[in-house]
Enzyme design. Sequence first.
Site, PDB file in Angstrom:
ATOM      1  N   CYS A 177       6.685  -8.529  -3.735  1.00  0.00           N
ATOM      2  CA  CYS A 177       6.639  -8.155  -2.437  1.00  0.00           C
ATOM      3  C   CYS A 177       6.713  -9.227  -1.579  1.00  0.00           C
ATOM      4  CB  CYS A 177       5.340  -7.454  -2.282  1.00  0.00           C
ATOM      5  SG  CYS A 177       3.951  -8.408  -2.698  1.00  0.00           S
ATOM      6  N   LYS A 188      -2.513   5.867 -11.369  1.00  0.00           N
ATOM      7  CA  LYS A 188      -1.085   6.096 -11.919  1.00  0.00           C
ATOM      8  C   LYS A 188      -0.307   4.798 -11.770  1.00  0.00           C
ATOM      9  CE  LYS A 188       2.505   7.781  -9.918  1.00  0.00           C
ATOM     10  NZ  LYS A 188       3.587   6.996 -10.849  1.00  0.00           N
ATOM     11  N   PRO A 189       0.394   4.242 -12.795  1.00  0.00           N
ATOM     12  CA  PRO A 189       1.181   3.294 -12.982  1.00  0.00           C
ATOM     13  C   PRO A 189       2.554   3.727 -12.732  1.00  0.00           C
ATOM     14  CG  PRO A 189       0.499   4.014 -15.147  1.00  0.00           C
ATOM     15  CD  PRO A 189       0.078   4.780 -14.251  1.00  0.00           C
ATOM     16  N   SER A 190       3.448   2.975 -12.565  1.00  0.00           N
ATOM     17  CA  SER A 190       4.988   3.223 -12.264  1.00  0.00           C
ATOM     18  C   SER A 190       5.413   3.833 -13.580  1.00  0.00           C
ATOM     19  CB  SER A 190       5.633   2.103 -11.870  1.00  0.00           C
ATOM     20  OG  SER A 190       7.050   2.340 -11.890  1.00  0.00           O
ATOM     21  N   GLU A 191       6.558   4.657 -13.212  1.00  0.00           N
ATOM     22  CA  GLU A 191       7.016   5.340 -14.368  1.00  0.00           C
ATOM     23  C   GLU A 191       7.968   4.622 -15.104  1.00  0.00           C
ATOM     24  OE1 GLU A 191       7.133   6.200 -11.316  1.00  0.00           O
ATOM     25  OE2 GLU A 191       9.414   6.498 -10.607  1.00  0.00           O
ATOM     26  N   GLY A 223       2.418  -2.491   5.959  1.00  0.00           N
ATOM     27  CA  GLY A 223       1.322  -1.854   5.550  1.00  0.00           C
ATOM     28  C   GLY A 223       0.046  -2.246   6.279  1.00  0.00           C
ATOM     29  N   SER A 270       6.953   0.785  -2.159  1.00  0.00           N
ATOM     30  CA  SER A 270       7.770   0.610  -1.131  1.00  0.00           C
ATOM     31  C   SER A 270       7.277   1.122   0.348  1.00  0.00           C
ATOM     32  CB  SER A 270       9.317   1.189  -1.396  1.00  0.00           C
ATOM     33  OG  SER A 270       9.041   2.307  -1.656  1.00  0.00           O
ATOM     34  N   GLU A 328      14.635  -4.496   2.073  1.00  0.00           N
ATOM     35  CA  GLU A 328      14.414  -5.363   0.882  1.00  0.00           C
ATOM     36  C   GLU A 328      15.446  -5.104  -0.050  1.00  0.00           C
ATOM     37  OE1 GLU A 328      10.732  -3.395  -0.367  1.00  0.00           O
ATOM     38  OE2 GLU A 328       9.945  -5.419  -0.639  1.00  0.00           O
ATOM     39  N   GLU A 346      -0.256  -1.351   0.638  1.00  0.00           N
ATOM     40  CA  GLU A 346       0.367  -2.640   0.198  1.00  0.00           C
ATOM     41  C   GLU A 346       1.839  -2.326   0.099  1.00  0.00           C
ATOM     42  OE1 GLU A 346      -0.900  -5.522   0.453  1.00  0.00           O
ATOM     43  OE2 GLU A 346      -3.296  -4.676   0.429  1.00  0.00           O
ATOM     44  N   GLY A 349       6.309  -3.193   1.284  1.00  0.00           N
ATOM     45  CA  GLY A 349       7.297  -4.085   1.229  1.00  0.00           C
ATOM     46  C   GLY A 349       7.422  -5.265   2.174  1.00  0.00           C
ATOM     47  N   THR A 357       7.985   5.080   0.576  1.00  0.00           N
ATOM     48  CA  THR A 357       6.975   5.939  -0.480  1.00  0.00           C
ATOM     49  C   THR A 357       5.542   5.874   0.388  1.00  0.00           C
ATOM     50  OG1 THR A 357       8.117   5.192  -2.091  1.00  0.00           O
ATOM     51  CG2 THR A 357       6.034   6.176  -2.600  1.00  0.00           C
TER      52      THR A 357
END
Length: 490
Positions: free
Chosen positions: A293, A183-186, A466, A236, A392, A258, A260, A239
């Site tokens: 990041c 799932k890529p970023s929207e 993370g 992030s 961040e 993985e 921020g 999330t």
Amino acid sequence: MTYDFDPNFIELVAAHLIDGARVFDGEKLPVFRPSDGFETAPIPIANEEIVDRAVTSAHRAFTTGEWRNASPLDRAAVLHRWAALIDENRERIARIEAASTTRPVADLINRDLVRASGALRFFAEWADKIEGKIIAGNNSATSMVRPEPYGVIAGIAPFNFPAINAIWKSAPALAVGNSVVLKPSELTPYSALVFAELALEAGLPKGVLNVMQGAGPSGSHLVRHPLVRKITFTGSSATGARVMADAAATGTKPVTLELGGKSPQLVLKDVTDMDAVATNVANGFLANSGQVCTAGTRLIVPSSKSEDLLERVMKIAAGRKAAPTWKSDCTLPPIISEKQAKRIDDMLAQTLADGAEIICGGGRDASMNSGAYYQPTILRNVPETSTGFRDEFFGPILSVYEYEDEADGIAMTNHPSYALAASVYTDDFNKAMRLPSQIEAGTVWVNAHGRQPDYATPQGGFNGSGFGKEMGRSGLESFLRFKNVWLHHG
Ligand code: NAD
């Protein structure tokens, strides 16, 4: 060399890819290109039913075994062909990415896509080098430890570096026989489909790599799906925590997170080549306009060197060019979205209200008529209680902290929550060897800031940044689980 192009002539296709076919089902979510705010092709949002179709397809592909049970050399050959196709299509993919993300076209052609196909080749080479073990045995029994793929891997990617993230999330998992739902970023949805279709062309069986589009709720459906066996997430920290909670609530699925960072750049008193330090410090917080990041956003510097270093850094920053990503001279790309730029505005205003002061920059670039471009901004006196210290910005913003006593400077490197990366500038070999163990970070660079072009070293943070690693052998092994088989024999 110029790579300039007109983004209005680039075809952007927004679709899921399920079982080898494009699927356009789902309510639509608008997408805006960051360089000028122009609305591009909307993405279909994966609801629970579409997520189920994508995961079921990946699960079916796994259980039929066409990919999982293929010889490792055959899997490697497909991944190598995929890498070659990415190379052949580099300029086309670069234009799709540059027309819709924050990545400048020249960087895509010369860096991101080279590293994407390079990572694929690295993992292709590993496919036939996975070894099990015989741990114990006697005349009547033998214990084997056999590495096995998990099954369906959910790969969830952030908006920054979409090309690199698409490959990092899929190639190692596929190399060892898993199936993947990516799932890529929207905000940056287009290139994942291109990559997955090139994988099909290279010979990857249908369903082994599916792509689904959507925002947070779609990602949550994916994580919660009962047939997903492992999640690899980049995004992030907030999330990441939600992903972990969803994974725990629906089968204690393992996750790699993985997240921020708020990475320090520590300058020691002994360092002499201030131009080199300034170049690294500037690149450290300005690359991709701070949307990295590992961006080095906290400069910790002896007060005796501060003024001189900041002058040099500001000179470099002034040479950066804000421009749309389809211009070859773009070195200060836009912020990903108006919403994210507004978040930076608000954080900055709050940080200033808390007592911070502006050394340079401090807001949007007024010379740009559209798109959200931010000026390189340097702050001092950022209080530790302020959002500018805690969170961040994810923009081109550097906070400066001065010290007198080196022990204080070293102590300042450690952040209360983030621990992704750090850099130290020193000419003293002994300190270069000794200091990294005192710094809490998943990666420490000495006399540099930023990932080198290599595939073998692991990346990943500690604490609030993370856990788990991507890349390198440990990144590959994170997509394997180890089964103990006891053979009883006469
Ligand atoms: P984000 O957390 O907003 O989104 C990341 C992805 O998660 C997106 O695909 C999004 O749709 C999805 N998502 C959102 N809510 C979800 C949910 N509840 N369940 C499942 N998926 C969900 O992050 P972003 O703004 O796209 O990316 C920037 C962040 O990523 C920064 O914090 C940056 O530091 C981090 N990042 C970390 C690394 C690393 O290697 N550590 C690399 C790149 C970016």
